[in-house]
Write a protein that holds these residues in place. Structure first.
Motif, PDB file in Angstrom:
ATOM      1  N   THR A   9       0.638  -1.096   0.059  1.00  0.00           N
ATOM      2  CA  THR A   9      -0.049   0.152  -0.095  1.00  0.00           C
ATOM      3  C   THR A   9       0.863   1.352   0.121  1.00  0.00           C
ATOM      4  O   THR A   9       1.975   1.115   0.179  1.00  0.00           O
ATOM      5  CB  THR A   9      -0.751   0.078   1.174  1.00  0.00           C
ATOM      6  N   MET A  10       0.179   2.311  -0.345  1.00  0.00           N
ATOM      7  CA  MET A  10       1.115   3.534  -0.207  1.00  0.00           C
ATOM      8  C   MET A  10       1.755   3.963   0.940  1.00  0.00           C
ATOM      9  O   MET A  10       2.876   4.260   1.268  1.00  0.00           O
ATOM     10  CB  MET A  10      -0.033   4.807  -0.462  1.00  0.00           C
ATOM     11  N   SER A  11       1.102   3.448   2.143  1.00  0.00           N
ATOM     12  CA  SER A  11       1.857   3.755   3.512  1.00  0.00           C
ATOM     13  C   SER A  11       3.211   2.896   3.559  1.00  0.00           C
ATOM     14  O   SER A  11       3.917   3.434   4.489  1.00  0.00           O
ATOM     15  CB  SER A  11       0.848   3.096   4.597  1.00  0.00           C
ATOM     16  N   LEU A  12       3.597   2.105   2.742  1.00  0.00           N
ATOM     17  CA  LEU A  12       4.960   1.177   2.744  1.00  0.00           C
ATOM     18  C   LEU A  12       5.845   2.153   2.048  1.00  0.00           C
ATOM     19  O   LEU A  12       7.109   1.530   2.242  1.00  0.00           O
ATOM     20  CB  LEU A  12       4.591  -0.071   2.377  1.00  0.00           C
ATOM     21  N   SER A  13       5.528   3.262   1.493  1.00  0.00           N
ATOM     22  CA  SER A  13       6.531   3.978   0.979  1.00  0.00           C
ATOM     23  C   SER A  13       7.377   4.818   1.930  1.00  0.00           C
ATOM     24  O   SER A  13       7.058   4.919   3.004  1.00  0.00           O
ATOM     25  CB  SER A  13       6.247   5.292   0.029  1.00  0.00           C
ATOM     26  N   GLY A  14       8.655   4.744   1.693  1.00  0.00           N
ATOM     27  CA  GLY A  14       9.765   5.392   2.706  1.00  0.00           C
ATOM     28  C   GLY A  14      10.906   4.826   2.390  1.00  0.00           C
ATOM     29  O   GLY A  14      11.277   3.894   1.561  1.00  0.00           O
ATOM     30  N   GLU A 138      -5.734   0.550  -3.313  1.00  0.00           N
ATOM     31  CA  GLU A 138      -4.811   1.578  -3.410  1.00  0.00           C
ATOM     32  C   GLU A 138      -3.589   1.361  -4.674  1.00  0.00           C
ATOM     33  O   GLU A 138      -2.920   1.928  -5.097  1.00  0.00           O
ATOM     34  CB  GLU A 138      -3.834   1.584  -2.460  1.00  0.00           C
TER      35      GLU A 138
END
Length: 152
Positions: A9-14, A138
């Motif tokens: 998901t987008m939240s795993l970006s980083g 997403e």
């Protein structure tokens, strides 16, 4: 050594860092920046003769993933606006929308979710047909095809 991520998901970006100890040199580290894109879109151009059958694959690259397990929809765009033509949910028959009337009942969802338009008309020239596949809430993959109609 590898990190495997599922249901991305987008939240795993980083930024991700892998650190491990070596002997006798001490610890080593490597960093990688992960950017998760919500949409992926490819654009194509399809040339077709007037009064012939136009066939557009949902995803032109012939992805190996089976599209029948994901919801998808076909849209048609013209003069800056998009209208839904057909939607397909897994294990359900295709649902044709009112906007397919614009094409005079010439639209059919074929094998492997290919969009078929028959017969092609001069008014189809310049239309953009796009297929949207929802892999995850997403993650949407889009394929847009601009049509050029030629007369003999």
């Amino acid at each position: 050594w590898a990190l495997h991520l599922e249901n991305v998901t987008m939240s795993l970006s980083g930024q991700y860092e892998c650190t491990f100890a070596t002997y006798p040199y001490g610890s080593k580290a490597a960093k990688i920046q992960l950017a998760v894109k919500a949409e992926e879109e490819r654009h194509y151009l399809k040339k077709v003769w007037l009064k012939q059958t136009l066939e557009i694959p949902c995803l032109e690259d012939g992805t190996s993933e089976n599209l029948s397990t994901y919801p998808l929809k076909w849209l048609v765009g013209e003069k800056g606006r998009q209208e839904e033509l057909v939607t397909k949910e897994p294990s359900c028959p295709a649902v044709y929308r009112n906007s397919s009337m614009l094409l005079g009942q010439r639209v059919l969802l074929g094998l492997n979710n290919t969009l078929k338009v028959f017969p092609t008309k001069i008014t189809d020239d310049g239309r953009v047909f796009s297929c949207h596949v929802l892999y995850h809430p997403e993650r949407v993959q889009k394929s847009s095809t601009t049509v050029r109609v030629f007369g003999k």
